[in-house]
Scaffold this motif. Structure first.
Motif, mmCIF file in Angstrom:
data_model
loop_
_atom_site.group_PDB
_atom_site.id
_atom_site.type_symbol
_atom_site.label_atom_id
_atom_site.label_comp_id
_atom_site.label_asym_id
_atom_site.label_seq_id
_atom_site.Cartn_x
_atom_site.Cartn_y
_atom_site.Cartn_z
ATOM 1 N N ALA A 57 -11.307 4.161 -3.810
ATOM 2 C CA ALA A 57 -10.232 4.742 -4.613
ATOM 3 C C ALA A 57 -10.036 6.214 -4.266
ATOM 4 N N GLY A 58 -11.125 6.926 -4.066
ATOM 5 C CA GLY A 58 -11.027 8.339 -3.717
ATOM 6 C C GLY A 58 -10.355 8.551 -2.374
ATOM 7 N N THR A 59 -10.671 7.704 -1.409
ATOM 8 C CA THR A 59 -10.045 7.804 -0.092
ATOM 9 C C THR A 59 -8.545 7.553 -0.179
ATOM 10 N N TYR A 60 -8.167 6.528 -0.928
ATOM 11 C CA TYR A 60 -6.743 6.206 -1.111
ATOM 12 C C TYR A 60 -6.005 7.364 -1.774
ATOM 13 N N VAL A 61 -6.574 7.903 -2.844
ATOM 14 C CA VAL A 61 -5.921 8.988 -3.577
ATOM 15 C C VAL A 61 -5.738 10.216 -2.693
ATOM 16 N N GLU A 62 -6.776 10.603 -1.982
ATOM 17 C CA GLU A 62 -6.674 11.805 -1.148
ATOM 18 C C GLU A 62 -5.729 11.592 0.031
ATOM 19 N N LEU A 63 -5.728 10.396 0.595
ATOM 20 C CA LEU A 63 -4.834 10.108 1.716
ATOM 21 C C LEU A 63 -3.372 10.208 1.305
ATOM 22 N N ILE A 64 -3.026 9.624 0.172
ATOM 23 C CA ILE A 64 -1.634 9.605 -0.273
ATOM 24 C C ILE A 64 -1.194 10.973 -0.776
ATOM 25 N N ARG A 65 -2.057 11.652 -1.496
ATOM 26 C CA ARG A 65 -1.675 12.946 -2.075
ATOM 27 C C ARG A 65 -1.560 14.051 -1.026
ATOM 28 N N ASN A 66 -2.076 13.810 0.140
ATOM 29 C CA ASN A 66 -2.055 14.842 1.175
ATOM 30 C C ASN A 66 -1.206 14.462 2.383
ATOM 31 N N THR A 67 -0.293 13.515 2.175
ATOM 32 C CA THR A 67 0.664 13.154 3.224
ATOM 33 C C THR A 67 2.057 13.076 2.609
ATOM 34 N N PRO A 68 3.109 13.364 3.368
ATOM 35 C CA PRO A 68 4.475 13.345 2.817
ATOM 36 C C PRO A 68 4.924 11.924 2.464
ATOM 37 N N PHE A 69 5.751 11.842 1.416
ATOM 38 C CA PHE A 69 6.252 10.544 0.996
ATOM 39 C C PHE A 69 7.079 9.875 2.088
ATOM 40 N N ILE A 70 7.853 10.658 2.834
ATOM 41 C CA ILE A 70 8.698 10.061 3.868
ATOM 42 C C ILE A 70 7.852 9.433 4.967
ATOM 43 N N VAL A 71 6.691 10.014 5.257
ATOM 44 C CA VAL A 71 5.789 9.422 6.252
ATOM 45 C C VAL A 71 5.238 8.102 5.728
ATOM 46 N N GLN A 72 4.883 8.073 4.449
ATOM 47 C CA GLN A 72 4.394 6.834 3.844
ATOM 48 C C GLN A 72 5.472 5.756 3.881
ATOM 49 N N LEU A 73 6.706 6.147 3.569
ATOM 50 C CA LEU A 73 7.827 5.199 3.598
ATOM 51 C C LEU A 73 8.054 4.650 4.998
ATOM 52 N N PHE A 74 8.062 5.538 5.986
ATOM 53 C CA PHE A 74 8.281 5.098 7.368
ATOM 54 C C PHE A 74 7.129 4.228 7.856
ATOM 55 N N PHE A 75 5.911 4.531 7.422
ATOM 56 C CA PHE A 75 4.767 3.704 7.818
ATOM 57 C C PHE A 75 4.929 2.286 7.292
ATOM 58 N N VAL A 76 5.349 2.170 6.024
ATOM 59 C CA VAL A 76 5.525 0.842 5.425
ATOM 60 C C VAL A 76 6.657 0.090 6.115
ATOM 61 N N PHE A 77 7.795 0.768 6.321
ATOM 62 C CA PHE A 77 8.980 0.073 6.823
ATOM 63 C C PHE A 77 8.950 -0.149 8.330
ATOM 64 N N PHE A 78 8.479 0.856 9.077
ATOM 65 C CA PHE A 78 8.480 0.748 10.538
ATOM 66 C C PHE A 78 7.118 0.379 11.104
ATOM 67 N N GLY A 79 6.046 0.760 10.384
ATOM 68 C CA GLY A 79 4.708 0.503 10.902
ATOM 69 C C GLY A 79 4.203 -0.903 10.648
ATOM 70 N N LEU A 80 4.423 -1.417 9.431
ATOM 71 C CA LEU A 80 3.910 -2.746 9.098
ATOM 72 C C LEU A 80 4.511 -3.858 9.951
ATOM 73 N N PRO A 81 5.807 -3.787 10.348
ATOM 74 C CA PRO A 81 6.329 -4.837 11.229
ATOM 75 C C PRO A 81 5.548 -4.973 12.534
ATOM 76 N N ALA A 82 4.925 -3.886 12.992
ATOM 77 C CA ALA A 82 4.110 -3.971 14.198
ATOM 78 C C ALA A 82 2.897 -4.861 13.982
ATOM 79 N N ALA A 83 2.497 -5.001 12.699
ATOM 80 C CA ALA A 83 1.370 -5.876 12.357
ATOM 81 C C ALA A 83 1.857 -7.254 11.910
ATOM 82 N N GLY A 84 3.154 -7.500 12.078
ATOM 83 C CA GLY A 84 3.710 -8.802 11.738
ATOM 84 C C GLY A 84 4.235 -8.928 10.322
#
Length: 222
Positions: A57-84
């Motif tokens: 939980a601590g790793t998740y919280v620190e990772l998300i709170r210290n990265t921009p929301f737009i990067v998280q959005l692009f990772f979900v939308f553009f990154g996850l398709p690379a994993a199928g």
């Protein structure tokens, strides 16, 4: 040189604006419910969970709170398709907003939990309540009451952040404003109107959350 404003040209496209408002509110509502549940689970894990859960939980919280929301959005939308994993823009937006809100809500709720007097834990133990029962019925309601204004503000921030979701063609309010200005070239008027709508949404959602919280989340009607 004078500037001629033509707000009617933008307001004539009100169905697009209305659709954008509905999408913005829908994304916010779903993300708020799931994000608060995720945040509550992570807050429990960080405050009372086993060591492995605390670390995760601590790793998740620190990772998300210290990265921009737009990067998280692009990772979900553009990154996850690379994993199928292929997602629609709307589903990707909800996932990104939930992940973002969950991390911030976890720390806000944890602060409320840690402010709970030890006497309440001792009283729960004297009643032979389990750890889960103690958390859900003794610790969580007053903790939420303490931090509800901060949670409300965070939900508003996530709602305003949903404007970024237009970058992946989610049909929320900023996407509608951008589409309108691309048709009539009235960018100034379109985004002034969008700004006003976001302001009204923020005030309205805050009032609604301040009304709902005391009645249904901690302690019933006052």
């Amino acid at each position: 040189m004078g500037i001629e404003l033509d707000f009617p040209a933008v307001l004539a496209q009100w169905p697009l604006l209305a659709k954008g408002v509905l999408w913005t509110l829908g994304l916010t509502a779903v993300s708020a419910v799931i994000g608060l549940l995720l945040g509550t689970a992570c807050a429990w894990a960080r405050s009372s969970g086993p060591l492995a859960l605390r670390w995760m939980a601590g790793t998740y919280v620190e990772l998300i709170r210290n990265t921009p929301f737009i990067v998280q959005l692009f990772f979900v939308f553009f990154g996850l398709p690379a994993a199928g994993v292929k997602l629609t823009p709307e589903i990707a937006s909800v996932i990104a907003m939930v992940i973002n809100l969950g991390a911030y809500a976890a720390e806000i709720i944890r602060a409320g939990i840690e402010a709970t007097p030890k006497g309440q834990f001792e009283a729960a133990a004297s009643l032979a309540l389990s750890r889960v029962q103690t958390f859900l019925h003794v610790v969580l309601p007053p903790a939420l009451k303490k931090v509800w204004p901060a949670l409300t503000s965070q939900i508003i921030i996530v709602m305003l952040g949903s404007a970024v979701c237009g970058q992946i063609s989610t049909q929320e309010l900023s996407y509608a404003a951008n589409l309108i200005q691309s048709r009539n070239f009235r960018a100034f008027e379109a985004f002034i109107i969008a700004t006003g709508i976001y302001l009204l949404l923020s005030v309205g959602v805050r009032a609604l959350l301040n009304w709902l919280g005391p009645r249904y989340l901690f302690g019933g009607r006052r």
